[in-house]
Write a protein that holds these residues in place. Structure first.
Motif, PDB file in Angstrom:
ATOM      1  N   GLU A 169       0.806  -1.229   0.025  1.00 35.26           N
ATOM      2  CA  GLU A 169       0.046  -0.212  -0.080  1.00 35.26           C
ATOM      3  C   GLU A 169       0.887   1.512  -0.068  1.00 35.26           C
ATOM      4  OE1 GLU A 169      -0.582  -2.540   1.757  1.00 35.26           O
ATOM      5  OE2 GLU A 169      -2.694  -2.986   2.251  1.00 35.26           O
ATOM      6  N   PHE A 170       1.962   1.344   0.861  1.00 36.52           N
ATOM      7  CA  PHE A 170       2.787   2.554   0.921  1.00 36.52           C
ATOM      8  C   PHE A 170       3.483   2.691  -0.366  1.00 36.52           C
ATOM      9  CE2 PHE A 170       2.202   2.439   5.624  1.00 36.52           C
ATOM     10  CZ  PHE A 170       1.778   4.027   5.709  1.00 36.52           C
ATOM     11  N   SER A 171       3.997   1.603  -1.124  1.00 38.85           N
ATOM     12  CA  SER A 171       4.813   1.438  -2.315  1.00 38.85           C
ATOM     13  C   SER A 171       3.814   2.205  -3.409  1.00 38.85           C
ATOM     14  CB  SER A 171       5.206   0.028  -2.622  1.00 38.85           C
ATOM     15  OG  SER A 171       6.029  -0.446  -1.779  1.00 38.85           O
ATOM     16  N   LEU A 172       2.776   1.681  -3.501  1.00 40.17           N
ATOM     17  CA  LEU A 172       1.893   2.193  -4.547  1.00 40.17           C
ATOM     18  C   LEU A 172       1.249   3.774  -4.138  1.00 40.17           C
ATOM     19  CD1 LEU A 172      -0.589  -0.731  -5.260  1.00 40.17           C
ATOM     20  CD2 LEU A 172       1.130   0.258  -6.576  1.00 40.17           C
ATOM     21  N   CYS A 173       1.162   4.049  -2.979  1.00 37.59           N
ATOM     22  CA  CYS A 173       0.766   5.612  -2.367  1.00 37.59           C
ATOM     23  C   CYS A 173       2.071   6.263  -3.085  1.00 37.59           C
ATOM     24  CB  CYS A 173       0.552   5.510  -1.263  1.00 37.59           C
ATOM     25  SG  CYS A 173       0.514   7.332  -0.525  1.00 37.59           S
ATOM     26  N   LEU A 174       3.141   5.858  -2.792  1.00 39.44           N
ATOM     27  CA  LEU A 174       4.397   6.717  -3.194  1.00 39.44           C
ATOM     28  C   LEU A 174       4.544   6.677  -4.650  1.00 39.44           C
ATOM     29  CD1 LEU A 174       6.864   8.041  -1.820  1.00 39.44           C
ATOM     30  CD2 LEU A 174       8.128   6.054  -2.202  1.00 39.44           C
ATOM     31  N   LEU A 175       4.190   5.878  -5.231  1.00 42.52           N
ATOM     32  CA  LEU A 175       4.234   6.063  -6.701  1.00 42.52           C
ATOM     33  C   LEU A 175       3.636   7.378  -7.183  1.00 42.52           C
ATOM     34  CD1 LEU A 175       3.676   3.184  -9.291  1.00 42.52           C
ATOM     35  CD2 LEU A 175       2.489   5.370  -9.801  1.00 42.52           C
ATOM     36  N   PHE A 176       2.415   7.592  -6.884  1.00 41.26           N
ATOM     37  CA  PHE A 176       1.590   8.650  -7.236  1.00 41.26           C
ATOM     38  C   PHE A 176       2.316   9.983  -6.584  1.00 41.26           C
ATOM     39  CE2 PHE A 176      -1.188   5.441  -8.165  1.00 41.26           C
ATOM     40  CZ  PHE A 176      -1.589   5.589  -9.607  1.00 41.26           C
ATOM     41  N   ALA A 177       2.544   9.838  -5.308  1.00 43.44           N
ATOM     42  CA  ALA A 177       3.173  10.963  -4.401  1.00 43.44           C
ATOM     43  C   ALA A 177       4.385  11.500  -5.128  1.00 43.44           C
ATOM     44  CB  ALA A 177       3.220  10.604  -3.071  1.00 43.44           C
ATOM     45  N   LYS A 178       5.269  10.401  -5.491  1.00 44.22           N
ATOM     46  CA  LYS A 178       6.532  10.936  -5.895  1.00 44.22           C
ATOM     47  C   LYS A 178       6.405  11.450  -7.541  1.00 44.22           C
ATOM     48  CE  LYS A 178      11.194   9.305  -5.644  1.00 44.22           C
ATOM     49  NZ  LYS A 178      12.290   8.184  -5.488  1.00 44.22           N
ATOM     50  N   LEU A 179       5.462  10.807  -8.122  1.00 45.63           N
ATOM     51  CA  LEU A 179       4.893  11.419  -9.354  1.00 45.63           C
ATOM     52  C   LEU A 179       4.740  13.042  -9.360  1.00 45.63           C
ATOM     53  CD1 LEU A 179       2.419  10.097 -12.049  1.00 45.63           C
ATOM     54  CD2 LEU A 179       2.271  12.229 -11.537  1.00 45.63           C
ATOM     55  N   VAL A 180       3.888  13.476  -8.556  1.00 46.56           N
ATOM     56  CA  VAL A 180       3.830  14.785  -8.216  1.00 46.56           C
ATOM     57  C   VAL A 180       5.188  15.423  -7.939  1.00 46.56           C
ATOM     58  CG1 VAL A 180       2.387  16.439  -6.991  1.00 46.56           C
ATOM     59  CG2 VAL A 180       1.361  14.323  -7.494  1.00 46.56           C
ATOM     60  N   SER A 181       5.799  15.128  -6.966  1.00 48.38           N
ATOM     61  CA  SER A 181       6.934  15.752  -6.451  1.00 48.38           C
ATOM     62  C   SER A 181       8.289  16.025  -7.568  1.00 48.38           C
ATOM     63  CB  SER A 181       7.504  14.978  -5.104  1.00 48.38           C
ATOM     64  OG  SER A 181       8.815  15.449  -4.731  1.00 48.38           O
TER      65      SER A 181
ATOM     66  N   MET B 149       2.319  30.547  -2.071  1.00 49.80           N
ATOM     67  CA  MET B 149       1.876  29.238  -2.558  1.00 49.80           C
ATOM     68  C   MET B 149       3.019  28.012  -2.806  1.00 49.80           C
ATOM     69  SD  MET B 149      -1.531  29.507  -3.020  1.00 49.80           S
ATOM     70  CE  MET B 149      -1.828  28.334  -4.020  1.00 49.80           C
ATOM     71  N   LEU B 150       4.013  28.440  -3.210  1.00 45.63           N
ATOM     72  CA  LEU B 150       5.045  27.640  -3.384  1.00 45.63           C
ATOM     73  C   LEU B 150       5.634  26.885  -2.019  1.00 45.63           C
ATOM     74  CD1 LEU B 150       7.444  29.521  -5.955  1.00 45.63           C
ATOM     75  CD2 LEU B 150       6.323  27.143  -6.220  1.00 45.63           C
ATOM     76  N   LEU B 151       5.604  27.642  -1.068  1.00 45.63           N
ATOM     77  CA  LEU B 151       5.964  27.031   0.297  1.00 45.63           C
ATOM     78  C   LEU B 151       4.866  26.133   0.674  1.00 45.63           C
ATOM     79  CD1 LEU B 151       7.344  30.119   2.227  1.00 45.63           C
ATOM     80  CD2 LEU B 151       8.478  28.533   1.328  1.00 45.63           C
ATOM     81  N   TRP B 152       3.525  26.515   0.508  1.00 47.66           N
ATOM     82  CA  TRP B 152       2.268  25.666   0.991  1.00 47.66           C
ATOM     83  C   TRP B 152       2.270  24.192   0.160  1.00 47.66           C
ATOM     84  CZ3 TRP B 152      -0.455  25.131   5.015  1.00 47.66           C
ATOM     85  CH2 TRP B 152      -0.793  26.070   5.573  1.00 47.66           C
ATOM     86  N   CYS B 153       2.526  24.699  -1.247  1.00 49.64           N
ATOM     87  CA  CYS B 153       2.715  23.271  -2.039  1.00 49.64           C
ATOM     88  C   CYS B 153       3.577  22.353  -1.828  1.00 49.64           C
ATOM     89  CB  CYS B 153       2.595  23.854  -3.524  1.00 49.64           C
ATOM     90  SG  CYS B 153       1.020  24.315  -4.030  1.00 49.64           S
ATOM     91  N   GLY B 154       4.856  23.194  -1.426  1.00 49.91           N
ATOM     92  CA  GLY B 154       6.093  22.105  -1.365  1.00 49.91           C
ATOM     93  C   GLY B 154       5.850  21.437   0.139  1.00 49.91           C
ATOM     94  N   ALA B 155       5.313  22.160   1.023  1.00 51.18           N
ATOM     95  CA  ALA B 155       5.112  21.337   2.320  1.00 51.18           C
ATOM     96  C   ALA B 155       4.044  20.271   2.344  1.00 51.18           C
ATOM     97  CB  ALA B 155       4.642  22.301   3.462  1.00 51.18           C
ATOM     98  N   LEU B 156       2.880  20.179   1.484  1.00 55.95           N
ATOM     99  CA  LEU B 156       1.904  19.496   1.315  1.00 55.95           C
ATOM    100  C   LEU B 156       2.343  18.259   0.507  1.00 55.95           C
ATOM    101  CD1 LEU B 156      -1.185  21.883   1.540  1.00 55.95           C
ATOM    102  CD2 LEU B 156      -0.348  20.407   3.176  1.00 55.95           C
ATOM    103  N   VAL B 157       3.061  18.719  -0.682  1.00 58.97           N
ATOM    104  CA  VAL B 157       3.484  17.389  -1.639  1.00 58.97           C
ATOM    105  C   VAL B 157       4.510  16.668  -1.048  1.00 58.97           C
ATOM    106  CG1 VAL B 157       4.667  17.304  -3.673  1.00 58.97           C
ATOM    107  CG2 VAL B 157       2.574  18.877  -3.589  1.00 58.97           C
ATOM    108  N   ASN B 158       5.580  17.468  -0.660  1.00 60.44           N
ATOM    109  CA  ASN B 158       6.716  16.806   0.016  1.00 60.44           C
ATOM    110  C   ASN B 158       6.748  15.931   1.430  1.00 60.44           C
ATOM    111  OD1 ASN B 158       8.275  16.911  -2.371  1.00 60.44           O
ATOM    112  ND2 ASN B 158       9.206  18.756  -1.790  1.00 60.44           N
ATOM    113  N   GLY B 159       5.628  16.569   2.068  1.00 62.83           N
ATOM    114  CA  GLY B 159       5.464  15.996   3.770  1.00 62.83           C
ATOM    115  C   GLY B 159       5.279  14.541   3.506  1.00 62.83           C
ATOM    116  N   PRO B 160       4.183  13.954   2.710  1.00 62.17           N
ATOM    117  CA  PRO B 160       3.981  12.630   2.779  1.00 62.17           C
ATOM    118  C   PRO B 160       5.274  11.636   2.060  1.00 62.17           C
ATOM    119  CG  PRO B 160       1.966  13.727   1.998  1.00 62.17           C
ATOM    120  CD  PRO B 160       3.230  14.776   2.174  1.00 62.17           C
ATOM    121  N   TYR B 161       5.669  12.277   1.016  1.00 56.84           N
ATOM    122  CA  TYR B 161       6.818  11.617   0.282  1.00 56.84           C
ATOM    123  C   TYR B 161       7.681  11.638   1.245  1.00 56.84           C
ATOM    124  CZ  TYR B 161      10.921  11.893  -2.452  1.00 56.84           C
ATOM    125  OH  TYR B 161      12.365  11.820  -3.363  1.00 56.84           O
TER     126      TYR B 161
END
Length: 494
Positions: free
Chosen positions: A292-304, A386-398
């Motif tokens: 589950e975490f591997s597949l989640c990271l697939l999409f999270a890392k796609l965005v990052s 916006m860059l700070l907020w997006c960076g925190a929310l995108v890279n936090g789970p990753y």
């Protein structure tokens, strides 16, 4: 009696074990910072390889035959330059994704110090070779693709090795917080890589690669000279997850390092080290939560990674900054990522819910990406915020998945004290995520000619899918908070 100087008091207040752990944390932080530092220049120099030549002052002695492309670097002077950039990114990322699945297996069976130092020196070589194409006047796409692919393969040595090393030294207590801070090396590397590349991008873009290549190669030499793979190599105490049931009473009753590593106790420690086999690939997949975490990271890392490779070009095209200013501004995304990684670690430590923390941040990230695309360029203050907020929310789970979650799963209690699964589990999770890292920039290259709005819709869809893949684990964690499951040591049984 004279009192000790305040600085000496501070130094002596920490135990020998604490100093070694601090040293390893700093050392591995620096090592992986250089890995990301060497990956970042490609995103900075894209806007230099294909420019608006009508705005560039040309030398008087230059015979210009095509005013639109005379200042571009062939083969990226064609109208399909965005697709070519996507191919270039994918040569690195696909090779990285494929190599990552094998890297963890090698990392479990080879000395980490040799493995990591060799990978860093080779990474420096291939990074510098890309930049030397500027001085050697190489205009073949195949050359740059080959160098990127080879660099992607050798860079897979980094992540499983550093996570395994940190996992060897640190137990599960406050792991999310410690690794949240430690994982800021990713963003720090991106920031330093952007700043270093930005210094040379407008004058001699080859140095944007050569200088980072030298830095990571030097770090590889330092790794060979100073890295200590395991606490027992220097007679330090083992962290909690290395202790078996038989060892715990003995270690708990010991009053010093000498007692733990005396001849009477060495026989108790030895079986864990010498008689446990490295876990198989399929065995690692059977650990609860890995898939589950591997597949989640697939999409999270796609965005990052789409942001990593395309954000400077997006800022340059949409907000009309020059290449250096766009590169400098893009570092704010990574600054936000540092804060997001630490925040995710602290929240998950406090709540005990790794999956819930990731899911909550991903849910908030989706509308934030939409807002950034719509209003993110309405003035410099809005862009920065916006860059700070997006960076925190995108890279936090990753950051949380690739560090604390990987370490939790690699030392999961179902392994029954076998500590030789950490590198393999880390490689599986990050290798699956790297598939998304390869797909994201490629899709961005294919979609961006149709408009940047469509790129952001793709990123939002990826965030939503990442949330859905964690839904079962979130449900288990919520039930655990309600008293339906038994809390395990630092990680719920899922």
């Amino acid at each position: 009696m004279r009192s000790l100087a305040p600085g000496i008091k501070l130094i002596t207040s920490f135990s020998r074990d604490s100093w070694y752990r601090f040293f390893i944390l700093i050392l591995t932080f620096v090592f992986y910072t250089t890995y990301h530092l060497s990956r970042k220049p490609i995103s900075i120099i894209k806007s230099q390889l294909h420019r608006n030549c009508s705005n560039v002052i040309h030398p008087a002695d230059l015979n210009i035959t095509d005013n639109d492309t005379w200042c571009d670097w062939a083969p990226f002077d064609q109208n399909n330059y965005q697709n070519l950039f996507g191919v270039l990114d994918n040569c690195f990322l696909v090779a990285y994704a494929i190599g990552m699945f094998f890297s963890g297996i090698f990392g479990e069976r080879l000395p980490l110090r040799y493995y990591l130092s060799t990978g860093m020196i080779l990474s420096g070589l291939f990074t510098a070779l890309f930049g030397l194409g500027f001085y050697w006047q190489i205009h073949s796409l195949w050359y740059y693709c080959l160098v990127q692919a080879l660099n992607g393969l050798v860079q897979t040595t980094g992540w499983p090795a550093v996570v395994a090393c940190v996992g060897n030294w640190f137990g599960k207590g406050k792991r999310g917080f410690i690794m949240g801070i430690w994982n800021s090396h990713t963003s720090v590397g991106n920031i330093l890589g952007s700043l270093i590349a930005g210094v040379y991008v407008s004058s001699a873009w080859g140095l944007s690669f050569i200088v980072p290549g030298i830095i990571i190669a030097v770090a590889g030499v330092i790794c060979f000279l100073f890295l200590v793979e395991k606490p027992e190599d220097v007679n330090c105490t083992l962290p909690q997850h290395h202790e078996s049931v038989e060892q715990e009473p003995l270690l708990r009753n010991s009053s010093s390092n000498e007692e733990i590593f005396s001849s009477n106790t060495s026989t108790a420690v030895e079986p864990v080290e010498d008689h446990t086999e490295a876990i198989s690939f399929c065995g690692a997949l059977r650990i609860p939560g890995v898939v589950e975490f591997s597949l989640c990271l697939l999409f999270a890392k796609l965005v990052s990674y789409t942001f990593l490779y395309w954000l400077p070009l997006y800022i340059a095209n949409v907000a009309h900054f020059d290449p250096k200013e766009a590169g400098d501004l893009s570092t704010l995304f990574d600054v936000g990522g540092i804060v997001g990684g630490i925040l995710a670690g602290v929240i998950s430590d406090y709540s005990g819910g790794r999956a819930t923390t990731c899911c909550a941040m991903l849910i908030i990230a989706a509308p934030m990406l939409f807002l950034y695309n719509k209003i993110g360029q309405n003035g410099l203050p809005t862009t920065i915020g916006m860059l700070l907020w997006c960076g925190a929310l995108v890279n936090g789970p990753y950051a949380l998945i690739t560090t604390a979650v990987s370490a939790d799963l690699g030392t999961h209690e179902c392994l029954r004290g076998n500590s030789r699964a950490l590198s393999t589990v880390t490689a599986i999770i990050d290798g699956t995520g790297s598939i998304g890292a390869a797909v994201g920039p490629l899709l961005a290259g294919l979609i961006s000619p149709t408009g940047w709005n469509n790129v952001f819709y793709m990123l939002i869809a990826a965030d939503v899918l990442a949330c859905l893949l964690l839904s079962r684990l979130v449900y288990k964690e919520v039930r655990g908070w309600c008293g339906y499951t038994t809390r395990q040591r630092g990680f719920k049984e899922i």
